[in-house]
Motif scaffolding. Structure first.
Motif, PDB file in Angstrom:
ATOM      1  N   MET A   1       7.154   6.035  11.843  1.00 37.29           N
ATOM      2  CA  MET A   1       6.671   5.888  10.475  1.00 37.29           C
ATOM      3  C   MET A   1       5.168   5.131  10.750  1.00 37.29           C
ATOM      4  N   ASP A   2       4.221   5.608  10.099  1.00 38.63           N
ATOM      5  CA  ASP A   2       2.802   5.285  10.071  1.00 38.63           C
ATOM      6  C   ASP A   2       2.482   4.099   9.285  1.00 38.63           C
ATOM      7  N   ILE A   3       1.317   3.462   9.332  1.00 37.31           N
ATOM      8  CA  ILE A   3       0.923   2.597   8.361  1.00 37.31           C
ATOM      9  C   ILE A   3       0.899   2.916   6.785  1.00 37.31           C
ATOM     10  N   GLU A   4       0.625   3.941   6.652  1.00 40.50           N
ATOM     11  CA  GLU A   4       0.210   4.393   5.232  1.00 40.50           C
ATOM     12  C   GLU A   4       1.873   4.904   4.578  1.00 40.50           C
ATOM     13  N   ASN A   8       3.247   2.554   1.448  1.00 38.10           N
ATOM     14  CA  ASN A   8       4.118   3.270   0.273  1.00 38.10           C
ATOM     15  C   ASN A   8       5.581   2.768   0.052  1.00 38.10           C
ATOM     16  N   CYS A   9       6.100   2.757   1.156  1.00 36.60           N
ATOM     17  CA  CYS A   9       7.507   2.410   0.887  1.00 36.60           C
ATOM     18  C   CYS A   9       7.470   0.903   0.205  1.00 36.60           C
ATOM     19  N   LEU A  10       6.633   0.000   0.764  1.00 37.53           N
ATOM     20  CA  LEU A  10       6.659  -1.510   0.207  1.00 37.53           C
ATOM     21  C   LEU A  10       6.354  -1.293  -1.248  1.00 37.53           C
TER      22      LEU A  10
END
Length: 59
Positions: A1-4, A8-10
Motif C-alpha cells: 500500500m502506497d502513501i496515497e 485515502n483509507c484514513l
C-alpha cells in the motif's frame, strides 16, 4: 500500500466515523459505566461476605 492509498483509507475512516448517529457515540460510554458499576457492586458484595465470614472465625 502506497502513501496515497493509505491517505485515502484514513480519509474514508474519518468520514465514516463522523457520520455516526449520536446514539452510536453514546452507547460505548453507557456500557462502560454499566460495567464499572457492576464490577464495583460485585467487589463490594464479595468484600462484605469476606468480612462477615471472617468475623465468624474470629470468635
Amino acid at each position: 500500500m502506497d502513501i496515497e492509498n493509505f491517505s485515502n483509507c484514513l480519509n474514508y475512516i474519518s468520514l465514516a466515523q463522523s457520520k455516526k448517529p449520536t446514539i452510536e457515540l453514546i452507547i460505548p460510554l453507557i456500557t462502560t459505566a454499566v460495567g464499572i458499576f457492576i464490577g464495583f457492586g460485585t467487589n463490594l458484595i464479595r468484600d462484605r461476605k469476606k468480612r462477615i465470614s471472617g468475623s465468624d472465625h474470629d470468635m
